[in-house]
Scaffold this motif. Structure first.
Motif, PDB file in Angstrom:
ATOM      1  N   ILE A 101       0.846  -1.200   0.000  1.00  0.00           N
ATOM      2  CA  ILE A 101       0.000   0.000   0.000  1.00  0.00           C
ATOM      3  C   ILE A 101       0.881   1.250   0.000  1.00  0.00           C
ATOM      4  CG2 ILE A 101      -1.652   1.338   1.365  1.00  0.00           C
ATOM      5  CD1 ILE A 101      -3.083  -0.926   0.306  1.00  0.00           C
ATOM      6  N   LEU A 229      -3.203  -4.314  -6.409  1.00  0.00           N
ATOM      7  CA  LEU A 229      -4.614  -4.713  -6.515  1.00  0.00           C
ATOM      8  C   LEU A 229      -4.767  -6.229  -6.396  1.00  0.00           C
ATOM      9  CD1 LEU A 229      -7.455  -3.597  -7.209  1.00  0.00           C
ATOM     10  CD2 LEU A 229      -6.920  -4.041  -9.587  1.00  0.00           C
ATOM     11  N   VAL A 232      -4.465  -7.393  -2.890  1.00  0.00           N
ATOM     12  CA  VAL A 232      -5.677  -7.166  -2.103  1.00  0.00           C
ATOM     13  C   VAL A 232      -6.559  -8.412  -2.149  1.00  0.00           C
ATOM     14  CG1 VAL A 232      -7.826  -5.851  -1.979  1.00  0.00           C
ATOM     15  CG2 VAL A 232      -5.665  -4.662  -2.354  1.00  0.00           C
ATOM     16  N   PHE A 233      -6.711  -8.996  -3.335  1.00  0.00           N
ATOM     17  CA  PHE A 233      -7.563 -10.178  -3.486  1.00  0.00           C
ATOM     18  C   PHE A 233      -6.900 -11.420  -2.889  1.00  0.00           C
ATOM     19  CE2 PHE A 233      -9.266  -7.237  -6.538  1.00  0.00           C
ATOM     20  CZ  PHE A 233     -10.623  -7.451  -6.444  1.00  0.00           C
ATOM     21  N   PHE A 235      -4.732 -11.476  -0.437  1.00  0.00           N
ATOM     22  CA  PHE A 235      -4.776 -11.279   1.011  1.00  0.00           C
ATOM     23  C   PHE A 235      -6.146 -11.668   1.558  1.00  0.00           C
ATOM     24  CE2 PHE A 235      -5.220  -8.219   4.679  1.00  0.00           C
ATOM     25  CZ  PHE A 235      -4.344  -8.892   5.522  1.00  0.00           C
ATOM     26  N   ALA A 236      -7.202 -11.231   0.867  1.00  0.00           N
ATOM     27  CA  ALA A 236      -8.561 -11.486   1.346  1.00  0.00           C
ATOM     28  C   ALA A 236      -8.908 -12.979   1.225  1.00  0.00           C
ATOM     29  CB  ALA A 236      -9.562 -10.642   0.562  1.00  0.00           C
ATOM     30  N   PHE A 237      -8.642 -13.556   0.064  1.00  0.00           N
ATOM     31  CA  PHE A 237      -9.143 -14.908  -0.175  1.00  0.00           C
ATOM     32  C   PHE A 237      -8.212 -15.985   0.343  1.00  0.00           C
ATOM     33  CE2 PHE A 237     -11.606 -12.835  -3.724  1.00  0.00           C
ATOM     34  CZ  PHE A 237     -12.807 -12.942  -3.045  1.00  0.00           C
ATOM     35  N   LEU A 240      -6.935 -14.490   4.609  1.00  0.00           N
ATOM     36  CA  LEU A 240      -7.951 -14.166   5.618  1.00  0.00           C
ATOM     37  C   LEU A 240      -9.113 -15.145   5.634  1.00  0.00           C
ATOM     38  CD1 LEU A 240      -8.241 -10.280   5.329  1.00  0.00           C
ATOM     39  CD2 LEU A 240      -7.090 -11.594   7.091  1.00  0.00           C
ATOM     40  N   TRP A 241      -9.479 -15.681   4.469  1.00  0.00           N
ATOM     41  CA  TRP A 241     -10.747 -16.419   4.368  1.00  0.00           C
ATOM     42  C   TRP A 241     -10.846 -17.587   5.348  1.00  0.00           C
ATOM     43  CZ3 TRP A 241     -14.485 -14.227   1.727  1.00  0.00           C
ATOM     44  CH2 TRP A 241     -15.667 -14.946   1.534  1.00  0.00           C
TER      45      TRP A 241
ATOM     46  N   SER B  32      -9.068  -4.976   7.705  1.00  0.00           N
ATOM     47  CA  SER B  32      -9.139  -6.377   7.280  1.00  0.00           C
ATOM     48  C   SER B  32      -8.193  -7.240   8.106  1.00  0.00           C
ATOM     49  CB  SER B  32      -8.879  -6.542   5.780  1.00  0.00           C
ATOM     50  OG  SER B  32      -8.001  -5.601   5.292  1.00  0.00           O
ATOM     51  N   ARG B  45     -17.376 -12.699   9.417  1.00  0.00           N
ATOM     52  CA  ARG B  45     -15.991 -12.636   8.935  1.00  0.00           C
ATOM     53  C   ARG B  45     -15.953 -12.479   7.416  1.00  0.00           C
ATOM     54  NH1 ARG B  45     -11.145 -14.806  10.889  1.00  0.00           N
ATOM     55  NH2 ARG B  45      -9.575 -15.173   9.293  1.00  0.00           N
ATOM     56  N   TRP B  46     -16.712 -13.343   6.722  1.00  0.00           N
ATOM     57  CA  TRP B  46     -16.663 -13.327   5.256  1.00  0.00           C
ATOM     58  C   TRP B  46     -17.227 -12.028   4.686  1.00  0.00           C
ATOM     59  CZ3 TRP B  46     -19.093 -18.800   5.715  1.00  0.00           C
ATOM     60  CH2 TRP B  46     -18.084 -19.701   6.081  1.00  0.00           C
ATOM     61  N   ILE B  49     -14.596  -9.275   5.297  1.00  0.00           N
ATOM     62  CA  ILE B  49     -13.460  -9.434   4.378  1.00  0.00           C
ATOM     63  C   ILE B  49     -13.823  -8.903   2.991  1.00  0.00           C
ATOM     64  CG2 ILE B  49     -12.066 -11.135   3.130  1.00  0.00           C
ATOM     65  CD1 ILE B  49     -12.106 -12.887   5.600  1.00  0.00           C
ATOM     66  N   LEU B  50     -15.019  -9.306   2.507  1.00  0.00           N
ATOM     67  CA  LEU B  50     -15.423  -8.896   1.157  1.00  0.00           C
ATOM     68  C   LEU B  50     -15.630  -7.385   1.075  1.00  0.00           C
ATOM     69  CD1 LEU B  50     -17.861 -11.707  -0.014  1.00  0.00           C
ATOM     70  CD2 LEU B  50     -15.516 -11.269  -0.734  1.00  0.00           C
ATOM     71  N   MET B  53     -12.270  -5.686   1.107  1.00  0.00           N
ATOM     72  CA  MET B  53     -11.561  -6.001  -0.125  1.00  0.00           C
ATOM     73  C   MET B  53     -12.079  -5.160  -1.300  1.00  0.00           C
ATOM     74  SD  MET B  53     -11.490  -9.600  -2.147  1.00  0.00           S
ATOM     75  CE  MET B  53     -13.021  -9.261  -2.982  1.00  0.00           C
ATOM     76  N   PHE B  54     -13.417  -5.126  -1.448  1.00  0.00           N
ATOM     77  CA  PHE B  54     -13.973  -4.390  -2.585  1.00  0.00           C
ATOM     78  C   PHE B  54     -13.756  -2.882  -2.435  1.00  0.00           C
ATOM     79  CE2 PHE B  54     -16.584  -8.250  -3.540  1.00  0.00           C
ATOM     80  CZ  PHE B  54     -16.073  -8.422  -4.809  1.00  0.00           C
ATOM     81  N   LYS B  56     -11.161  -1.452  -0.934  1.00  0.00           N
ATOM     82  CA  LYS B  56      -9.756  -1.208  -1.270  1.00  0.00           C
ATOM     83  C   LYS B  56      -9.533  -1.277  -2.777  1.00  0.00           C
ATOM     84  CE  LYS B  56      -6.338  -3.246   1.062  1.00  0.00           C
ATOM     85  NZ  LYS B  56      -5.722  -4.331   1.862  1.00  0.00           N
TER      86      LYS B  56
END
Lengths: 241, 111
Positions: A101, A229, A232-233, A235-237, A240-241, B32, B45-46, B49-50, B53-54, B56
């Motif tokens: 970032i 970018l 970001v995805f 990291f999230a999926f 974190l998921w 996050s 949580r989900w 996160i989403l 994420m969106f 950002k």
């Protein structure tokens, strides 16, 4: 008076004929993307194709994780790191996220100073961005080493749970890390060009034979922000998921 | 969405816009990470996160990559193909659910 086509170009996006403008742009001769430098348009189209690549990786990850009957390893614990005391979950990944970032911010400043033709500041911010990118790759190398040597994670098996974890991890982060590394190399190349004043003097490019222009810095910026970018995805999926 | 001053000398915008978005990205990243740190679980949580994420991704694309100042012809050319990704996701959700059920039956000795 301006000719009709120029008048159409002058129209703003929020005017009433926004959709008519899109149709006019797309149906016009020679150039669909009016006033967008060709390098930037091509970079965007490359990034769109790259979007599909990473989407396919993440979708295959989703498919594999949803269809496995074994338990998926807890990323929060796998990527925890201890500094002498209690392990802090995901701390290295969080630091890597903040580094990317930050580098996106310095990249944006480089683009901005480039358009102001402030050569020195552009070079400084490009080099700072490259340094952050290099440190990101370094941390990733550390993370891979820890996972391979200490935890025994392999693409075909791992001691924590579903065997698919390793394959997905190495493929996705490996591809992303490659993108960051290539970005760092190109940041140095662009920084060198700015430093030598090739964008001020409009020197011809070595491969392209096109005149140098500060728009190159923005095109470089597009690539770099895309790398951020994608993270970001990931990291999230993945984490974190 | 103002398009008046862009593209003549490239994308030039006041630094303050970038600085604010930069700060927002830091805050969202911290949020996050907090989702994991404070052990939110399940749908909460989900969803969080989403959302983060969106937000950002949207800020990076719109401001840092200048998408909100681009001409609509380019925005549509890049945005519409991405719909295919969502179709693909939907397809694979059904597919992996089916695989999971089949494996469940097979590994339990049935089928």
């Amino acid at each position: 008076m301006t000719p009709p086509e120029n008048a159409a170009i002058q129209e703003t996006n929020n005017s009433e004929g926004a959709w008519q403008n899109v149709v006019a742009d797309w149906s016009s001769d020679q150039r669909a993307f009016k006033k967008v430098p060709w390098g930037k348009a091509m970079m965007w189209i490359f990034l769109l194709s790259d979007t599909f690549i990473f989407s396919i990786f993440l979708i295959s990850y989703m498919t594999v994780r949803m269809s496995t009957t074994a338990e998926w390893p807890h990323a929060s614990e796998v990527f925890a790191l201890s500094f002498g005391g209690e392990p802090i979950p995901l701390i290295l990944i969080a630091i890597m996220t903040f580094i990317l970032i930050t580098s996106s911010g310095t990249m944006v400043l480089a683009v901005n100073y480039g358009y102001r033709k402030d050569r020195i500041k552009t070079v400084i911010f490009l080099l700072i961005t490259a340094a952050f990118g290099a440190s990101f790759v370094g941390m990733q190398a550390f993370e891979w080493t820890k996972l391979i040597v200490e935890e025994g994670v392999r693409p075909w098996s791992n001691p924590m749970g579903a065997h698919q974890f390793g394959a997905i991890f190495f493929m996705i982060t490996g591809f992303h890390g490659t993108h960051v590394s290539i970005g760092v190399i190109f940041l140095f190349i662009v920084a060198r060009k700015v430093w030598r004043g090739e964008y001020d003097n409009e020197s011809l490019g070595y491969f392209t034979s096109r005149k140098g222009n500060y728009e190159h810095v923005e095109t470089m910026g597009l690539y770099w922000h895309f790398v951020d970018l994608v993270w970001v995805f990931i990291f999230a999926f993945f984490y974190l998921w | 969405m103002s398009n008046t001053n862009s593209h003549v000398e490239g994308q030039q915008h006041p630094l303050s816009v970038y600085i604010w978005i930069w700060i927002a990205l830091f805050v969202l990243s911290a949020c996050s990470y907090a989702v994991d740190y404070y052990h939110f679980e399940g749908y909460l949580r989900w969803t969080l996160i989403l959302i983060f994420m969106f937000l950002k991704a949207g800020l990076i694309i719109a401001v840092f990559m200048h998408m909100m100042w681009e001409r609509l012809a380019l925005v549509y050319a890049l945005g519409i193909p991405v719909i295919a990704v969502f179709v693909f996701i939907a397809l694979m959700v059904f597919e992996s659910d089916y695989t999971f059920l089949t494996r469940g039956t097979f590994f339990s000795g049935g089928g």
